[in-house]
Design a protein around this motif. Structure first.
Motif, short mmCIF file in Angstrom:
data_model
loop_
_atom_site.label_atom_id
_atom_site.label_comp_id
_atom_site.label_asym_id
_atom_site.label_seq_id
_atom_site.Cartn_x
_atom_site.Cartn_y
_atom_site.Cartn_z
N UNK A 116 -2.51 -0.84 9.65
CA UNK A 116 -1.62 -1.76 8.94
C UNK A 116 -1.88 -1.70 7.45
N UNK A 117 -0.86 -1.99 6.70
CA UNK A 117 -1.00 -2.10 5.25
C UNK A 117 -0.85 -0.80 4.51
N UNK A 118 -0.38 0.27 5.16
CA UNK A 118 -0.21 1.55 4.51
C UNK A 118 1.10 1.62 3.75
N UNK A 119 1.47 2.82 3.21
CA UNK A 119 2.73 2.98 2.50
C UNK A 119 3.93 2.69 3.40
N UNK A 120 5.00 2.25 2.81
CA UNK A 120 6.20 1.97 3.61
C UNK A 120 7.43 2.33 2.78
N UNK A 121 8.49 2.63 3.50
CA UNK A 121 9.76 2.96 2.84
C UNK A 121 10.46 1.67 2.44
N UNK A 122 10.87 1.62 1.17
CA UNK A 122 11.60 0.48 0.66
C UNK A 122 12.90 0.97 0.03
N UNK A 123 13.70 0.04 -0.46
CA UNK A 123 14.97 0.42 -1.10
C UNK A 123 15.08 -0.27 -2.45
N UNK A 124 15.49 0.50 -3.45
CA UNK A 124 15.78 -0.04 -4.78
C UNK A 124 17.20 0.38 -5.11
N UNK A 125 18.09 -0.59 -5.14
CA UNK A 125 19.52 -0.32 -5.37
C UNK A 125 20.04 0.73 -4.39
N UNK A 126 19.73 0.53 -3.13
CA UNK A 126 20.18 1.41 -2.03
C UNK A 126 19.53 2.79 -2.05
N UNK A 127 18.61 3.03 -2.98
CA UNK A 127 17.91 4.32 -3.00
C UNK A 127 16.57 4.17 -2.29
N UNK A 128 16.28 5.01 -1.29
CA UNK A 128 15.01 4.88 -0.57
C UNK A 128 13.85 5.36 -1.43
N UNK A 129 12.77 4.62 -1.40
CA UNK A 129 11.54 4.99 -2.10
C UNK A 129 10.36 4.72 -1.17
N UNK A 130 9.28 5.41 -1.42
CA UNK A 130 8.06 5.22 -0.65
C UNK A 130 6.99 4.69 -1.58
N UNK A 131 6.45 3.52 -1.22
CA UNK A 131 5.36 2.96 -2.02
C UNK A 131 4.06 3.62 -1.55
N UNK A 132 3.69 4.67 -2.25
CA UNK A 132 2.54 5.50 -1.87
C UNK A 132 1.44 5.32 -2.89
N UNK A 133 0.40 4.61 -2.47
CA UNK A 133 -0.73 4.31 -3.34
C UNK A 133 -0.26 3.62 -4.62
N UNK A 134 -0.39 4.26 -5.79
CA UNK A 134 -0.10 3.54 -7.03
C UNK A 134 1.24 3.91 -7.62
N UNK A 135 2.17 4.43 -6.81
CA UNK A 135 3.44 4.84 -7.40
C UNK A 135 4.57 4.66 -6.39
N UNK A 136 5.79 4.55 -6.95
CA UNK A 136 6.99 4.55 -6.12
C UNK A 136 7.54 5.98 -6.11
N UNK A 137 7.63 6.54 -4.92
CA UNK A 137 8.05 7.92 -4.79
C UNK A 137 9.50 7.97 -4.34
N UNK A 138 10.41 8.59 -5.12
CA UNK A 138 11.80 8.71 -4.67
C UNK A 138 11.88 9.59 -3.43
N UNK A 139 12.81 9.24 -2.53
CA UNK A 139 12.94 9.95 -1.26
C UNK A 139 14.31 10.61 -1.15
N UNK A 140 14.34 11.72 -0.42
CA UNK A 140 15.57 12.45 -0.13
C UNK A 140 15.68 12.60 1.37
N UNK A 141 16.80 12.19 1.94
CA UNK A 141 17.04 12.42 3.36
C UNK A 141 17.57 13.83 3.54
#
Length: 888
Positions: free
Chosen positions: A489-514
């Motif tokens: 529990x408590x690891x990185x998770x996929x979130x959305x910023x203005x409908x764009x998926x991002x991954x909160x990975x450690x100390x950064x928000x990583x943009x995602x591509x499907x």
């Protein structure tokens, strides 16, 4: 002593070895050609060939300063010249005389090969006979070829028939090995030249064999037939060995692509009125010939740019407090399955504000967008088509073409290019390219119901994500890492910023591509878990959302069909073991098509946590958690782990009492963490953490990979148990932290020098570690932290001196000696020259700890000198130096 006109940096032995190879080849061809000429005196092509071969031997002798050989060859050339221009008829007596001169040349060469120098001898009668023949006078009898004085047992080889033109052979003469060994003989390497087309055909056949091997292994896994397991495993090993052997025939030193650069830099220096020094390192680093040809022009352009744009004039450099002579550095080395090439200079650096203004003027970005960009993102505008900051167009540059072509050409071969620059200090481009384009390692993945191959060269890590963007499992660090199972529990998770998926990975928000969405494939049904492949393309990082990940497989790269070449997300196709044809993904094309880039805020946060490119012992650390032996979790810094491997049990062999595995062309020792380890049986598999540094590798065998997490590493010293530096509470559980240095030493490699006994310090002073190797930074910082020190590590003297300028205070500095740009000796002198750190204890940590090295270090200003990596001696040295500093 080097011969006159010898290329700088080339040893005499290397020149002579090349000369011997070429001369033996020429002499073998001459014997046959002269006999052919004797039968057909009017054969002009043969006559021209004979003259050319003798002329080549004479010219090379002159270049190397071999006076005796040159004199004989020159006299023979005079006769052949008269034959060639028709002023002298070819006669059997003349041919006999030329053959006598060849015998004399062979005898001299044999002596040269045996002793490393021309043997003594009198060639005057033979030369007089040749001169008389050239002048049309009667020819006295030529003296027979005498055996060389330096090696009386050496015999000239008998004449041999000429080999086929497409595969000329160069072999050493029949000189006994003892004669050559008698500390100065030069042995001509045994070589055979093969037409490139033949090698290409062999490579194609090996590629097909790899595909067939993969198909057979796939069938065997499906049928679980024990009868075929052993022969198939043997076939797999033989195929891998054959593949590696054929690949070696295609490999060439990268120095071949650099051969014209010294002349280019010289001419550029004269044209621009600048003093330029070209420093080429790693010229013997090998890569595929096809890749070599494709990077030749980009490297030429980058060196030209460094000389024109990067370096200042002598007057400007003097005004800036620099040496008049500017320096361009070319450096190449292997790292994993690819080549790293650095092209750098110590010039003016890239003008960030001018690039920002030019990008705005060219409409590449708005003012608001530029204001939000990190400096590194701004610098990457130089790769845009038509972009140039030159204030005037010259014959060298300024037209806005070049760097975009460089980037495009490098990306075409699956490579990446990054840059770093500091105004007033210089610019460095770092190119990462695959060793070969024919067979590559790739992850087989699935998206939208279709399978694809994802080259591992761009994969930073693989993250497992549960449904709803919840908990990821293992991610493995390193350039070519793969993932295991598990999750907390408590690891990185996929979130959305203005409908764009991002991954909160450690100390950064990583943009995602499907991937499914990008390729317009049907969306999969909601499943329990998915994966994100974290990619690094140049200076950009992003994640690719995948449905499934199957396995790592070596794939044969086939070119994209013409009908699909407009789809830039693909770099080729391949055939899998089950016969399926799948597309190979191009991470560069995916990034361009999706328009994603690294999050600047996350980058700033990461820079804050790792000041000046280093690491801090009081900051959060990425840790790999695993289980071995008992139920207590164990941890190791993720930055030390090069790869996670899942090795079939039948690949583990024994070398004496040590388990080993054939790994990337060498035997890698496997060290079990569990004291009662036994070799797995049957179809079982063994989890292995692979540690690598330069050409060394060691595998640590564990029971199960648990997770990768980010957590502050607060280590409590243990009870002195060998192999562990202490315990820490990680994710709410007591976890044992490995002493990686101890385990590496068990692998038998001389990773470090012999340790000495000493007691660890009890205080918590602040230390600065200066070390260019990330591997050793990750190794030493946890060990010093466990001993009670607060540690900051940086990647070089320049970063350390910037910390001094910014007012940082430390109780002691631990520094490596051999580092690029500025070494530890120069760093120590700079510290002792004055400033806030002038009296601070300096400890050298180096693999070179001979008395002369120690004396040199102390003379430069080091307080103490410790062998690398002698952990106990380092702790004792720190205690002694800090105690003396407090007493003073």
């Amino acid at each position: 002593m080097l011969p006159r006109h010898a290329p700088a940096g080339m040893a005499m032995d290397d020149l002579l070895a090349d000369f011997l190879t070429e001369t033996h080849e020429g002499l073998t061809a001459l014997d046959s050609a002269l006999l052919r000429l004797e039968r057909t005196p009017d054969d002009q092509p043969t006559l021209s060939e004979v003259f050319r071969l003798v002329h080549t031997i004479k010219g090379t002798c002159g270049f190397l300063g071999l006076a005796r050989l040159e004199a004989v060859a020159h006299a023979a050339e005079n006769v052949l010249g008269r034959y060639r221009d028709g002023s002298l008829p070819v006669t059997p007596a003349g041919i006999s005389l030329i053959l006598s001169s060849l015998d004399r040349i062979k005898a001299i060469v044999a002596g040269l090969e045996a002793a490393g120098a021309e043997p003594a001898g009198d060639d005057a009668p033979l030369i007089e006979a040749l001169n008389a023949a050239a002048e049309g006078r009667s020819t006295p009898a030529a003296a027979p070829a005498a055996a060389p004085a330096a090696a009386p047992q050496a015999e000239a080889p008998a004449p041999a028939a000429a080999p086929p033109a497409e595969a000329p052979v160069a072999a050493a003469p029949d000189v006994p090995a003892a004669a050559a060994e008698a500390t100065g003989g030069i042995a001509a390497p045994l070589t055979i030249r093969v037409a490139v087309d033949v090698l290409e055909d062999l490579m194609t056949l090996v590629s097909e064999l790899v595909l067939t091997r993969n198909q057979l292994l796939q069938l065997a896994r499906g049928h679980h037939s024990d009868a075929f397991a052993v022969p198939l495993q043997r076939l797999s090993h033989i195929t891998s060995d054959l593949q590696e052997g054929v690949m070696k025939t295609r490999m060439q030193p990268i120095g071949n692509a650099w051969s014209k650069l010294p002349r280019l830099v010289r001419d550029l220096s004269i044209e621009l009125g600048k003093k330029i020094e070209l420093d080429m390192r790693g010229a013997q680093t090998e890569l595929d010939r096809q890749v070599l040809e494709l990077i030749r022009d980009p490297l030429t352009h980058m060196v030209r740019n460094s000389g024109d744009h990067g370096l200042e004039t002598p007057e400007q450099r003097r005004a800036a407090g620099k040496p008049e002579t500017g320096r361009i550095l070319l450096n190449a080395y292997h790292e994993g399955g690819h080549i790293i090439i650095e092209v750098g200079d110590d010039g003016r650096g890239l003008p960030v504000e001018r690039i920002r203004a030019k990008a705005l003027a060219n409409g590449l970005a708005t003012e608001a967008e530029l204001a939000q960009m990190h400096e590194r993102e701004v610098l990457r505008f130089i790769f845009a088509p038509g972009f140039s900051t030159a204030q005037q167009v010259t014959s060298v540059s300024g037209r806005g073409v070049g760097m975009d072509v460089v980037k495009t050409n490098i990306e075409k071969i699956g490579g990446t290019v990054e840059l770093s620059s500091k105004e007033g200090r210089g610019t460095t481009f770092t190119i990462k390219i695959p060793l070969t384009l024919a067979i590559v390692s790739a992850l087989i993945v699935e998206a939208g119901g279709e399978r694809f191959a994802l080259p591992q060269i761009g994969v930073v890590e693989l993250v497992r994500v549960a449904a709803g963007g919840a908990n990821p499992g293992v991610s493995a660090g390193g350039a070519n890492a793969t993932a295991g199972a598990g999750g907390q529990d408590g690891g990185p998770r996929i979130e959305r910023i203005k409908d764009a998926p991002v991954l909160r990975l450690r100390d950064r928000l990583l943009p995602l591509v499907s991937l499914a969405g990008l390729l317009r494939l049907p969306a999969p049904e909601r499943q329990a878990e998915g994966f994100v492949a974290v990619m690094q393309v140049g200076g950009q990082a992003f994640g690719i959302i995948l449905d499934r990940v199957f396995d790592t497989e070596e794939i044969v790269v086939k070119p994209v069909a013409p009908i699909l070449r407009h789809v830039t997300m693909f770099s080729g196709n391949t055939i899998l073991g089950d016969g399926s044809v799948i597309m190979i993904l191009d991470p560069n094309g995916i990034g361009r098509a999706a328009g994603v880039g690294a999050d600047a805020a996350g980058e700033d946060a990461r820079r804050t946590a790792t000041t000046a490119g280093g690491m801090r012992s009081d900051a959060s650390a990425s840790l790999l958690l695993f289980r071995a032996g008992d139920e207590t979790p164990k941890a190791v810094p993720l930055g030390l782990v090069a790869r996670l491997e899942d090795i079939p049990a039948d690949r583990i062999e024994m070398s004496g009492a040590t388990p080993v595995v054939q790994y990337r062309g060498a035997l890698m020792p496997l060290i079990p963490v569990s004291p009662g380890w036994m070799r797995p049986d049957g179809a079982a598999r063994q989890a292995v953490l692979v540690f690598t540094e330069n050409d060394r590798a060691m595998g640590l065998m564990v029971d199960e990979i648990l997770d990768v997490i980010d957590e502050r590493l607060d280590i409590q010293p243990g009870s002195g148990r060998a192999g562990f530096i202490g315990s820490a509470v990680i994710s709410g559980r007591v976890t044992e932290v490995l002493d990686t240095a101890w385990w590496l030493a068990q692998g038998g490699e001389d990773w470090f020098r012999t340790a000495r006994s000493a007691a660890a310090g009890k205080s918590r002073p602040r230390l600065l570690m200066v070390e260019d190797s990330a591997f050793f930074r990750h190794l030493v910082v946890p060990a010093l932290s466990a001993a009670g020190y607060e540690v900051m590590a940086v990647d070089g003297p320049a970063a350390a001196l910037r910390l001094r300028e910014e007012g940082h205070v430390f109780d002691a500095v631990v520094s490596d000696i051999e580092m690029p740009d500025m070494d530890g000796i120069a760093f120590a002198k700079a510290v002792r020259a004055g400033g806030a750190w002038e009296a601070m204890p300096l400890i050298a940590l180096s693999s070179r700890a001979e008395p002369a090295d120690v004396a040199r270090g102390r003379e430069a200003g080091f307080t103490d000198y410790v062998a690398k990596y002698d952990r106990e001696a380092l702790l004792q040295s720190l205690q002694d130096c800090l105690s003396a500093s407090v007493a003073a």
